[in-house]
Design an enzyme around this catalytic site. Structure first.
Site, PDB file in Angstrom:
ATOM      1  N   HIS A 273       0.828  -1.206   0.000  1.00 45.07           N
ATOM      2  CA  HIS A 273       0.000   0.000   0.000  1.00 45.07           C
ATOM      3  C   HIS A 273       0.864   1.259   0.000  1.00 45.07           C
ATOM      4  O   HIS A 273       0.517   2.261  -0.643  1.00 45.07           O
ATOM      5  CB  HIS A 273      -0.938   0.009   1.202  1.00 45.07           C
ATOM      6  CG  HIS A 273      -1.942  -1.098   1.187  1.00 45.07           C
ATOM      7  ND1 HIS A 273      -2.911  -1.241   2.152  1.00 45.07           N
ATOM      8  CD2 HIS A 273      -2.139  -2.122   0.310  1.00 45.07           C
ATOM      9  CE1 HIS A 273      -3.664  -2.309   1.880  1.00 45.07           C
ATOM     10  NE2 HIS A 273      -3.200  -2.859   0.772  1.00 45.07           N
TER      11      HIS A 273
ATOM     12  N   HIS B 131      -8.825  -2.996  -5.684  1.00 45.84           N
ATOM     13  CA  HIS B 131      -7.814  -3.203  -4.644  1.00 45.84           C
ATOM     14  C   HIS B 131      -6.639  -4.024  -5.178  1.00 45.84           C
ATOM     15  O   HIS B 131      -5.469  -3.694  -4.911  1.00 45.84           O
ATOM     16  CB  HIS B 131      -8.415  -3.906  -3.426  1.00 45.84           C
ATOM     17  CG  HIS B 131      -7.426  -4.097  -2.321  1.00 45.84           C
ATOM     18  ND1 HIS B 131      -7.156  -3.127  -1.385  1.00 45.84           N
ATOM     19  CD2 HIS B 131      -6.600  -5.133  -2.034  1.00 45.84           C
ATOM     20  CE1 HIS B 131      -6.214  -3.554  -0.560  1.00 45.84           C
ATOM     21  NE2 HIS B 131      -5.863  -4.784  -0.918  1.00 45.84           N
TER      22      HIS B 131
ATOM     23  N   ASP C 264      -2.718  -3.030  -5.447  1.00 48.50           N
ATOM     24  CA  ASP C 264      -1.601  -3.872  -5.010  1.00 48.50           C
ATOM     25  C   ASP C 264      -0.562  -4.030  -6.125  1.00 48.50           C
ATOM     26  O   ASP C 264       0.650  -3.973  -5.877  1.00 48.50           O
ATOM     27  CB  ASP C 264      -2.108  -5.263  -4.610  1.00 48.50           C
ATOM     28  CG  ASP C 264      -2.720  -5.303  -3.223  1.00 48.50           C
ATOM     29  OD1 ASP C 264      -2.561  -4.333  -2.460  1.00 48.50           O
ATOM     30  OD2 ASP C 264      -3.351  -6.328  -2.903  1.00 48.50           O
TER      31      ASP C 264
ATOM     32  N   HIS D 169       0.026 -11.152  -5.290  1.00 52.78           N
ATOM     33  CA  HIS D 169       1.406 -10.781  -4.981  1.00 52.78           C
ATOM     34  C   HIS D 169       2.452 -11.734  -5.579  1.00 52.78           C
ATOM     35  O   HIS D 169       3.463 -11.265  -6.127  1.00 52.78           O
ATOM     36  CB  HIS D 169       1.602 -10.679  -3.470  1.00 52.78           C
ATOM     37  CG  HIS D 169       0.780  -9.604  -2.835  1.00 52.78           C
ATOM     38  ND1 HIS D 169       0.892  -8.276  -3.153  1.00 52.78           N
ATOM     39  CD2 HIS D 169      -0.201  -9.673  -1.892  1.00 52.78           C
ATOM     40  CE1 HIS D 169       0.039  -7.559  -2.441  1.00 52.78           C
ATOM     41  NE2 HIS D 169      -0.643  -8.397  -1.673  1.00 52.78           N
TER      42      HIS D 169
END
Length: 285
Positions: free
Chosen positions: A80, A239, A243, A266
Site C-alpha cells: 500500500h 484493490h 496492489d 502478490h
C-alpha cells in the site's frame, strides 16, 4: 526528460497494525536523488534499512514482505505504501517504521496516498528511472487460471479481472490509466478483503489481531459483509490493481506499460517485477 522526485516534508501515518494489533507509527521522509524507496526499522538495534526492490522480497503470502540479508531489517505488507509512492511519482524516500508492520488504516492505500500528496512533491535534478521497454512479457499459471500480459505503452494502464467463487458479486473487472489523479479517485480507497473461512484460519494462527470490519471486507455464505457497504462495485478488482501498482514499483522504476491481468496476486506480481528487471538489465549490457 522526466526528473526524479522526493517529498517536500515528512508524511506521517499512525494506527493499528493488522496482524499484531499493536499501535504502529510510520514516517515517510525526503531522500536524496538515486536513493530509491528505503524502509528503516527504528525499533531494531542499529535501525536497519532495506531497499524496496524485487530482489529483497522474501514472502508473498497474502502480502509482500521485504528483507535485507545484510542488515537484517525486514518489513511486512509494503504494497500500500509502495503503490502510493509509485502513483505519486515519488522516486526517493525513507520510510521509517517502529515495528514490522505499517498501520492497516482503513484497509486501503488512501491514508498513505493522501499523506504523500499533502506533504507535497519536490522535483530533483537527476533523470527518473522509467521501465518502458518495447517488448511483451507474458506470465501464465494455467493450473490456477492466472494470466498476465504486459505490452509496451507510454503510460501505465491496467485491466484487472478477479473471481473468487465466494459470492456472485466477486466476479469483477476494472480498467484504469494510472495517474496521480486517477489513483486518488479510483484506486486508493479500495479496501483489502478476504473469504470468511480464510479469516478463521488466520485467527486460529494468532494473526489479524488488528483486523475488523473497519479495515476489511469479508465474503461469507454468498454475501459481502462490510461495515459501510462496497465503496465501488468493483472494489475487489480495484484493490488488487492497487496492489499491483505497488508490487511493480519493486522494479525501482516508474512503470510505463499496458497490463492485462486475470486473477493475479502478490506472487505473480513479484514474478513479473523480477522478469521486468531481468529484461531491463539485459538491455543495458
Amino acid at each position: 526528460m522526466e526528473l526524479q522526485n522526493t517529498i517536500k516534508k515528512e508524511a506521517v501515518v499512525s494506527g493499528i497494525a493488522l496482524h499484531t494489533g499493536v499501535r504502529a507509527n510510520l514516517r515517510i521522509l525526503p531522500a536524496p536523488e538515486n536513493t530509491g524507496i528505503v524502509f528503516r526499522r527504528i525499533d531494531m538495534p542499529g535501525k536497519p534499512e532495506v531497499l524496496a526492490v524485487a530482489g529483497n522480497v522474501i514472502d508473498v503470502r497474502r502480502a509482500t514482505t521485504i528483507a535485507s540479508r545484510i542488515t537484517g531489517g525486514f518489513v511486512v505488507t509494503v504494497e500500500h505504501i509502495m503503490s502510493s509512492l509509485h502513483a505519486a511519482r515519488v522516486d526517493n524516500a525513507i520510510v521509517e517504521m517502529d515495528g514490522p508492520e505499517p498501520p492497516i488504516a482503513d484497509g486501503s492505500a488512501k491514508a498513505y496516498f493522501d499523506a504523500v500528496m499533502n506533504s507535497g512533491i519536490e522535483e530533483q535534478s537527476a533523470p527518473a528511472r522509467i521501465w518502458d521497454l518495447k517488448e511483451e512479457i507474458r506470465i501464465d499459471e494455467p493450473e490456477k487460471d492466472i494470466h498476465i500480459l504486459l505490452q509496451p505503452s507510454d503510460k501505465l494502464e491496467i485491466s484487472f479481472q478477479v473471481e473468487y467463487g465466494a459470492t456472485p458479486l466477486d466476479k469483477q473487472s476494472f480498467s484504469c490509466v494510472v495517474t496521480p489523479e486517477s489513483f486518488g479517485r479510483e484506486l486508493s480507497d479500495s479496501r483489502t478483503f478476504c473469504i470468511f473461512r480464510e479469516l478463521e484460519q488466520l485467527i486460529a494462527a494468532g494473526l489479524v489481531k488488528g483486523g475488523s470490519l473497519d479495515n476489511a471486507v469479508v465474503m461469507h455464505d454468498g454475501a459481502i459483509v462490510s461495515k459501510e457497504g462496497m465503496r465501488h462495485k468493483e472494489e475487489f478488482a480495484r484493490h488488487k490493481m492497487m496492489d499491483m501498482v505497488g508490487d511493480l514499483y519493486l522494479t525501482g522504476m516508474r512503470v510505463r506499460a499496458r497490463i492485462s491481468s486475470v486473477k493475479s496476486g502478490h506472487p505473480t506480481h513479484v514474478k513479473l517485477a523480477q522478469e521486468m528487471l531481468a529484461r531491463y538489465a539485459a538491455k543495458q549490457k
